[in-house]
Design an enzyme around this catalytic site. Sequence first.
Site, PDB file in Angstrom:
ATOM      1  N   THR A 125      14.756   3.080   6.836  1.00  0.00           N
ATOM      2  CA  THR A 125      14.375   4.449   6.498  1.00  0.00           C
ATOM      3  C   THR A 125      15.426   5.157   5.639  1.00  0.00           C
ATOM      4  O   THR A 125      16.624   4.982   5.840  1.00  0.00           O
ATOM      5  CB  THR A 125      14.154   5.240   7.803  1.00  0.00           C
ATOM      6  OG1 THR A 125      13.098   4.614   8.523  1.00  0.00           O
ATOM      7  CG2 THR A 125      13.793   6.697   7.543  1.00  0.00           C
ATOM      8  N   GLU A 363       9.291   3.573  14.525  1.00  0.00           N
ATOM      9  CA  GLU A 363       8.744   2.222  14.301  1.00  0.00           C
ATOM     10  C   GLU A 363       7.300   2.298  13.790  1.00  0.00           C
ATOM     11  O   GLU A 363       6.449   1.477  14.118  1.00  0.00           O
ATOM     12  CB  GLU A 363       8.897   1.334  15.547  1.00  0.00           C
ATOM     13  CG  GLU A 363      10.375   1.089  15.848  1.00  0.00           C
ATOM     14  CD  GLU A 363      10.709  -0.190  16.593  1.00  0.00           C
ATOM     15  OE1 GLU A 363       9.864  -1.102  16.639  1.00  0.00           O
ATOM     16  OE2 GLU A 363      11.837  -0.280  17.102  1.00  0.00           O
TER      17      GLU A 363
END
Length: 382
Positions: A125, A363
Site C-alpha cells: 500500500t 487485506e
Amino acid sequence: MSLDSDTLEQLLSTLRRFVAERLRPLEHQVAEDDEIPGAVIEEMKALGLFGLSIPEQYGGLGLSMEEECLVALELGRTSPAFRSAFGTNVGIGSQGLVMFGTDAQKAKWLPRIATGEIITSFALTEPEAGSDSAAVKTRARKDGDHYVLDGAKRYITNADKAQLFTVMARTDPDQPGARGVSAFLVPRDADGLSVGPPEKKMGQQGAHVCDVTFDGVRVPEANRLGAEGQGFKVAMQVLDRGRLHMAAVCTGIAERLIADCVAYATEREQFGQAIADFQLVQAMIADSKTEALAARALTLETARTRDGGEGASMECAAAKYFASEMVGRVADRAVQIFGGAGYIADYGIERFYRDVRLFRIYEGSSQIQQIVIARHVIKEGG
Ligand code: COS
C-alpha cells in the site's frame, strides 16, 4: 491435514488454554499500553506460532491451510492485536517467499521467520495506491546487478518491528499497471530505508502500522522475488491466502463475542428474569450464532479446497467478505445485548466493536472482495 488428529487436537487445546489463561487477562493492558509484553511474544515463539505456515524443512510447523485456519479460530478468541504479532510472519510477510522464493532465498530467511527471530512485513500500500494496488509508484530502477528503490509505503503492519520487508515496486515505468511491478526482499538495515512512528488508530491497539520510506535503497538482484514484472501476481496470491486466514480470525472473534453475550445475558436480570429468557435477546444470539456457523463452514471448506491444490481466489474473497461483515454485525449485537455496559470500556465489548471494524478494510476492503467475487462469477458464468 499435515498433523495426525491427536497432535492437532493437542496443539489446539494448548492454544485454547494459552488464550484463556495468558492472553485474555492482558487484553485491557495491551489496549492501554498499545504494546504486547515482550514475555508474551517469547511464549508465542516457543509455541511455534511464528512458523505455523512455514514448511517443516525450514523449521516451521508446516500446517495445512485447514489446520492454520483452526489455529486462527482459536487465536481469534482474544484481542486481534495478539495475532497480529505473528500474523505477518505467518501470512503476508512470509508467503511470497514460500510460494515464489528461490531455494537460496528460502534457506536464508525462512528458518529465522519460523522461529520469530526476525519479524516480516509486507509493503504494498502507498498513499496513492490503496485498493488500486496495481498503481504503486515506488520505483525500482535497475543499476548493474542491483535495483535502487525510491518511494513511500503507507499503513505497513509491523513495520516498526520488522527486519525484512516484501516490497512491491515498479521496475517498468512504461507499464502503468500490474505488469510493471516486481517484488523485492528488503532488509530493514538497508541504507535509505526508514520507518515512521506507529499511527494512532481507532482500535487493535498493540498492533502497529507505520509509513516506510525508501530513499535510494540498493537491493541486490538476488533479492527479487519471482520474475521481473510478476510482483503484482505475487502480491495477489499472498493476499488470497491472507484473506482466508483473516476470515478464520473474524469467525473466532465472533465465537468469543457470542460466548461473552451468553454469559452476560444469563447473568443479567431485568423485569425479574435473566435477559437471556427474552425472545428479542434470543433472536440476536440466534442470528449471531447462525452467521458464525456459516462463516466457519465457508472458511474451512475453502481451506480444504486450497489444501487440494486450488488457489480458490474467489472463495477466499467470499470468506473474507462474509466473515468480516459478519463479525461487525455480531459485535454490534454484542454492544446491544450488553446495553449500557457494552458502551463502557471496562467490559471490553466496545473495544472489540472498534477492533473488528478494521477487518472490513484491510487485506482488501469489502468492496474489493465484491469485485473479485463478481468478476470471477461473471467470467465463469455462474
Ligand atoms: N492470483 C493470481 N493472479 C492474479 C490474481 C490472483 N488472485 N488477481 C489478479 N491477478 C493477475 C491477473 O490475472 C492479471 O494478470 P494478466 O495481466 O497476466 O492478465 C493481473 O494480475 C492484473 O489483474 P487485474 O486486471 O484483475 O488487476 P486490477 O488492477 O483490476 O486489480 C484488484 C485487481 C482490485 C482485485 C486488486 O488491485 C486488489 O486486490 N486490490 C486490493 C489490494 C489489497 O487487498 N490491499 C490490501 C493491503 S495489503 S495488506
